[in-house]
Scaffold this motif. Structure first.
Motif, PDB file in Angstrom:
ATOM      1  N   GLU A  35       3.586  -0.735   0.668  1.00  0.00           N
ATOM      2  CA  GLU A  35       3.264  -1.958   1.951  1.00  0.00           C
ATOM      3  C   GLU A  35       4.159  -2.062   2.496  1.00  0.00           C
ATOM      4  N   GLY A  36       3.375  -2.681   3.911  1.00  0.00           N
ATOM      5  CA  GLY A  36       3.575  -2.763   5.053  1.00  0.00           C
ATOM      6  C   GLY A  36       3.970  -1.244   5.961  1.00  0.00           C
ATOM      7  N   GLN A  37       3.498  -0.028   5.449  1.00  0.00           N
ATOM      8  CA  GLN A  37       4.224   0.857   6.277  1.00  0.00           C
ATOM      9  C   GLN A  37       2.509   1.354   7.227  1.00  0.00           C
ATOM     10  N   PHE A  38       1.756   0.411   6.956  1.00  0.00           N
ATOM     11  CA  PHE A  38       0.219   0.937   7.536  1.00  0.00           C
ATOM     12  C   PHE A  38       0.339   0.098   9.050  1.00  0.00           C
ATOM     13  N   ARG A  60      -4.264  -7.047   3.064  1.00  0.00           N
ATOM     14  CA  ARG A  60      -3.490  -7.668   4.220  1.00  0.00           C
ATOM     15  C   ARG A  60      -2.025  -6.369   4.033  1.00  0.00           C
ATOM     16  N   ARG A  61      -1.447  -6.748   3.098  1.00  0.00           N
ATOM     17  CA  ARG A  61      -0.126  -6.143   2.180  1.00  0.00           C
ATOM     18  C   ARG A  61       0.150  -5.250   2.391  1.00  0.00           C
ATOM     19  N   ALA A  64      -4.879   3.169   6.552  1.00  0.00           N
ATOM     20  CA  ALA A  64      -5.096   3.674   4.964  1.00  0.00           C
ATOM     21  C   ALA A  64      -6.763   3.565   4.958  1.00  0.00           C
ATOM     22  N   ASP A  65      -7.818   4.298   4.397  1.00  0.00           N
ATOM     23  CA  ASP A  65      -8.641   4.726   4.262  1.00  0.00           C
ATOM     24  C   ASP A  65      -8.890   3.981   2.633  1.00  0.00           C
ATOM     25  N   VAL A  75      -4.608  14.320   7.138  1.00  0.00           N
ATOM     26  CA  VAL A  75      -5.104  13.847   6.234  1.00  0.00           C
ATOM     27  C   VAL A  75      -4.951  13.572   4.648  1.00  0.00           C
ATOM     28  N   HIS A  76      -4.216  12.932   3.750  1.00  0.00           N
ATOM     29  CA  HIS A  76      -4.065  12.896   2.722  1.00  0.00           C
ATOM     30  C   HIS A  76      -4.930  12.374   1.084  1.00  0.00           C
ATOM     31  N   ILE A  77      -5.053  12.795   0.721  1.00  0.00           N
ATOM     32  CA  ILE A  77      -6.429  11.717  -0.161  1.00  0.00           C
ATOM     33  C   ILE A  77      -5.292  11.912  -1.675  1.00  0.00           C
ATOM     34  N   GLU A  78      -6.098  10.866  -2.464  1.00  0.00           N
ATOM     35  CA  GLU A  78      -5.384  10.414  -4.073  1.00  0.00           C
ATOM     36  C   GLU A  78      -5.969   9.689  -4.753  1.00  0.00           C
ATOM     37  N   VAL A  79      -6.353   9.728  -5.558  1.00  0.00           N
ATOM     38  CA  VAL A  79      -7.157   8.795  -6.603  1.00  0.00           C
ATOM     39  C   VAL A  79      -5.748   7.736  -6.597  1.00  0.00           C
ATOM     40  N   GLY A  80      -7.020   6.426  -7.245  1.00  0.00           N
ATOM     41  CA  GLY A  80      -6.672   5.073  -6.888  1.00  0.00           C
ATOM     42  C   GLY A  80      -6.887   4.405  -6.124  1.00  0.00           C
ATOM     43  N   THR A  81      -6.544   2.986  -6.606  1.00  0.00           N
ATOM     44  CA  THR A  81      -6.203   1.816  -5.921  1.00  0.00           C
ATOM     45  C   THR A  81      -5.734   1.145  -5.208  1.00  0.00           C
ATOM     46  N   VAL A  82      -6.435   0.021  -4.046  1.00  0.00           N
ATOM     47  CA  VAL A  82      -5.609  -0.639  -3.011  1.00  0.00           C
ATOM     48  C   VAL A  82      -3.825  -0.549  -3.269  1.00  0.00           C
ATOM     49  N   GLU A  83      -4.428  -1.864  -4.750  1.00  0.00           N
ATOM     50  CA  GLU A  83      -2.723  -2.006  -5.521  1.00  0.00           C
ATOM     51  C   GLU A  83      -1.640  -0.591  -6.239  1.00  0.00           C
ATOM     52  N   HIS A  84      -2.592  -0.123  -6.336  1.00  0.00           N
ATOM     53  CA  HIS A  84      -1.417   1.103  -6.393  1.00  0.00           C
ATOM     54  C   HIS A  84      -1.063   1.209  -5.011  1.00  0.00           C
ATOM     55  N   LEU A  85      -1.977   1.782  -3.895  1.00  0.00           N
ATOM     56  CA  LEU A  85      -1.326   2.154  -2.661  1.00  0.00           C
ATOM     57  C   LEU A  85      -0.667   0.813  -1.815  1.00  0.00           C
ATOM     58  N   ALA A  86      -0.574  -0.173  -2.365  1.00  0.00           N
ATOM     59  CA  ALA A  86       0.189  -1.315  -1.619  1.00  0.00           C
ATOM     60  C   ALA A  86       1.348  -1.596  -2.963  1.00  0.00           C
ATOM     61  N   ALA A  87       1.353  -0.744  -4.005  1.00  0.00           N
ATOM     62  CA  ALA A  87       3.195  -1.047  -4.415  1.00  0.00           C
ATOM     63  C   ALA A  87       3.551   0.227  -3.966  1.00  0.00           C
ATOM     64  N   ALA A  88       3.031   1.262  -3.071  1.00  0.00           N
ATOM     65  CA  ALA A  88       3.649   2.412  -3.224  1.00  0.00           C
ATOM     66  C   ALA A  88       4.510   2.146  -1.723  1.00  0.00           C
TER      67      ALA A  88
END
Length: 227
Positions: free
Chosen positions: A106-109, A134-135, A46-47, A91-104
């Motif tokens: 979590e624990g996958q990186f 961390r999530r 995750a970048d 490479v996969h790029i999207e608009v969002g925050t770390v909170e959005h990424l963690a919600a979708a």
């Protein structure tokens, strides 16, 4: 210029001249290639706060087995990133925050990279931000956090002045905080409070006019990913 950096910059060839200039300036003012080379091979990464996607490009091109997911709240930068490094197959790029990424996801990186993001946030949000990063990580997952160190040097004050111009005057960068730089002990303590083990603190200021420093940490458990 290294071959890797040259390839990464070439992914931005379709961007307008002003955006290409901005990316090149970023490339030669921060040790992003050195950060990319410390990421685990073959990892899902995750970048967070990817901006134009230069670090995402370096990560993906340095190892084609990596899968890089860049996220940034600035839709304008994400548009440029999607036009550039976002065309790479891993490479996969999207608009969002770390909170959005963690919600979708979590624990996958296997790893997360965060470069020059914390200082743009209000200080009271730093611990929550790192806890959310961390999530994203699996047990044993690695976080590479690159920030400018608040060490009271001339590089420290030069960095603050430069960022004030970028944020307040040119509005090239969005910020919700006070552009604060903190000493390494503060960041190390926050990483531990967020549940991460600090493995290494690497000074990367040599050859640059900014006091770059990299914090390598990982989630307890799982295989040891430190090099």
């Amino acid at each position: 210029m290294s071959e890797l950096l040259g390839k990464a910059l070439a992914t931005f060839s379709a961007l307008p001249a002003a955006e290409r200039f901005h990316v090149r300036a970023r490339a030669f003012s921060a040790p992003l290639e050195a950060v990319a080379r410390r990421a685990p091979p073959g990892a899902t990464i995750a970048d967070v706060g990817c901006g134009h996607g230069l670090l995402s490009a370096l990560l993906a091109l340095e190892d084609s087995d990596r899968q890089v997911f860049g996220v940034d709240p600035d839709a304008r930068k994400v548009r440029w990133a999607s036009t550039g490094p976002g065309r790479l197959p891993n490479v996969h790029i999207e608009v969002g925050t770390v909170e959005h990424l963690a919600a979708a996801r979590e624990g996958q990186f296997d790893a997360a990279v965060v470069c020059d993001v914390l200082y743009l946030l209000p200080e009271e949000r730093w611990l929550g931000f790192l806890s959310t990063v961390r999530r994203l990580l699996r047990p044993g997952g690695r976080l590479l956090l690159k920030e400018a160190e608040g060490d009271g040097s001339w590089k420290h004050y030069k960095c603050l002045a430069q960022e004030w111009v970028m944020v307040k005057l040119l509005r090239r960068t969005k910020a919700g905080g006070a552009l604060a730089l903190k000493p390494r002990e503060t960041l190390q303590a926050l990483l531990r409070q967020a549940g991460l083990e600090v493995c290494e603190t690497v000074e990367m200021a040599q050859g640059y006019t900014t006091p770059h420093i990299l914090y390598v940490s990982q989630v307890p458990g799982g295989p040891d990913t430190s090099r």
